[in-house]
Design an enzyme around this catalytic site. Structure first.
Site, PDB file in Angstrom:
ATOM      1  N   ASP A   1      27.829  -9.884  12.315  1.00  0.00           N
ATOM      2  CA  ASP A   1      27.197 -10.135  13.113  1.00  0.00           C
ATOM      3  C   ASP A   1      25.879  -9.367  13.584  1.00  0.00           C
ATOM      4  OD1 ASP A   1      26.010 -10.481  15.539  1.00  0.00           O
ATOM      5  OD2 ASP A   1      27.876 -11.139  16.764  1.00  0.00           O
TER       6      ASP A   1
ATOM      7  N   TYR B   1      12.055 -12.240  25.264  1.00  0.00           N
ATOM      8  CA  TYR B   1      11.291 -12.416  23.918  1.00  0.00           C
ATOM      9  C   TYR B   1      10.257 -11.794  23.381  1.00  0.00           C
ATOM     10  CZ  TYR B   1      10.401 -14.167  18.925  1.00  0.00           C
ATOM     11  OH  TYR B   1       9.675 -14.403  18.083  1.00  0.00           O
TER      12      TYR B   1
ATOM     13  N   LYS C   1      11.093  -8.050  21.430  1.00  0.00           N
ATOM     14  CA  LYS C   1       9.510  -8.224  20.433  1.00  0.00           C
ATOM     15  C   LYS C   1       8.258  -6.525  20.581  1.00  0.00           C
ATOM     16  CE  LYS C   1      11.432 -10.522  17.927  1.00  0.00           C
ATOM     17  NZ  LYS C   1      11.836 -10.949  16.248  1.00  0.00           N
TER      18      LYS C   1
ATOM     19  N   THR D   1       9.168 -22.128  12.169  1.00  0.00           N
ATOM     20  CA  THR D   1      10.435 -22.216  12.139  1.00  0.00           C
ATOM     21  C   THR D   1      11.450 -22.733  13.191  1.00  0.00           C
ATOM     22  OG1 THR D   1      10.332 -19.906  14.165  1.00  0.00           O
ATOM     23  CG2 THR D   1      10.233 -19.567  11.685  1.00  0.00           C
TER      24      THR D   1
END
Length: 303
Positions: A74, A172, A176, A206
């Protein structure tokens, strides 16, 4: 003819699917020995959703004559980050690059985002970019202090969402954006040890992008698959190679055959009163500055 990554050893996190898989295969095709790391989670971080994915990529690499080992640690776990680095050193005797790719999304409008979702997304992206790279830097610093030459790479994964924001992806986008800034700091701090740091903002198909932008992500132009994850793999290979030693602190944006460098935050025109402003003076000044600066890229999904 040997590939440009011959003799290099690279870790690719989140390499069981999508971009990470394309990177691992591309690096191996260019001669690199690859640690294929993948925890086997789903698009939203569900445990065990793609169990065995790392092993499958390793089998593909070996079937093509390359060298690779699987790792299922992980990336958000501090001790596991060291195990990932040790896996490369124990398996191949060296480490030259860490490609931080692992991540997932929990898309949610800001007004609906829960603390648990927020923390999960920031953990996998920000802490996930920290743990493995931090242990790799310890290894490279040790090599340098022992008098051995270091020519190492950190390759991070940001996103257009992090560079300009994306509606419905507040956590997110925040993560980022943090990764882009982290890359700049790493490049500035680690150059003295022979380590470069760059980031990618790929625009590719993706599991994450397919969920939100399925129709666009399946688009082709003149037979060219614009959003194939394999389109980004050559840049990763070049960044891992010795050829990129003089390039650091950059954010590369890619879409199909288009490659560009992100300009990042830059200074706009200025107004200097040479004294303290009063509140009622600032309205016209701010509007003048807004009119004179270059327009910002719009937030993804904004009306």
């Amino acid at each position: 003819m040997p590939g440009i990554c011959e003799g290099r050893v690279a870790i690719v996190t989140g390499a069981g699917n999508g971009l990470g898989r394309a990177y691992a295969l591309g690096l191996a095709a260019e001669g690199a020995k690859v640690v294929v790391n993948d925890l086997g989670v789903g698009t939203h971080g569900e445990t065990g959703a793609t169990r065995g994915a790392a092993e499958q990529v390793v089998d593909e690499i070996r079937a093509r004559g390359g060298e690779a080992v699987a790792n299922t640690d992980d990336v958000t776990d501090w001790d596991a980050g060291k195990r990932i680095v040790d896996c490369a050193i124990d398996s191949f005797g060296a480490l030259h690059a860490v490609v931080n790719n692992a991540g997932f999304v929990r898309d949610r409008m800001f007004v609906s985002c829960t603390p648990e979702e927020w923390d999960a997304v920031l953990r996998v992206h920000l802490r996930g970019h920290f743990c493995t790279s931090r242990h790799a830097v310890d290894y490279w610093r040790g090599q340098q202090k022992a008098g051995r030459p270091v020519d190492a790479r950190i390759i991070n994964t940001t996103s257009g969402a992090g560079l300009q924001g994306s509606v419905g992806q507040s956590a997110y986008s925040t993560a980022k954006g943090g990764i882009a800034t982290l890359t700049l700091v790493q490049a500035a701090e680690l150059a003295r040890y022979g380590i470069t740091a760059n980031a990618l903002a790929p625009n590719a198909r993706t599991r994450m992008t397919q969920t939100a932008f399925a129709e666009e992500m399946n688009r082709h132009e003149d037979g060219f698959d614009i959003y194939a994850p394999e389109n980004t793999a050559p840049l990763v290979a070049w960044l891992v190679s010795a050829q990129s030693a003089d390039v650091s602190g950059q954010v590369f944006e890619l879409k199909g055959g288009i490659i560009s460098l992100s300009q990042g935050w830059t200074d706009s025109p200025k107004v200097d009163k040479k004294a303290r402003w009063t509140a009622d003076e600032l309205g016209p000044v701010v509007r003048r500055l807004l009119g004179e600066r270059e327009p910002a890229k719009p937030v993804y999904g904004a009306a």
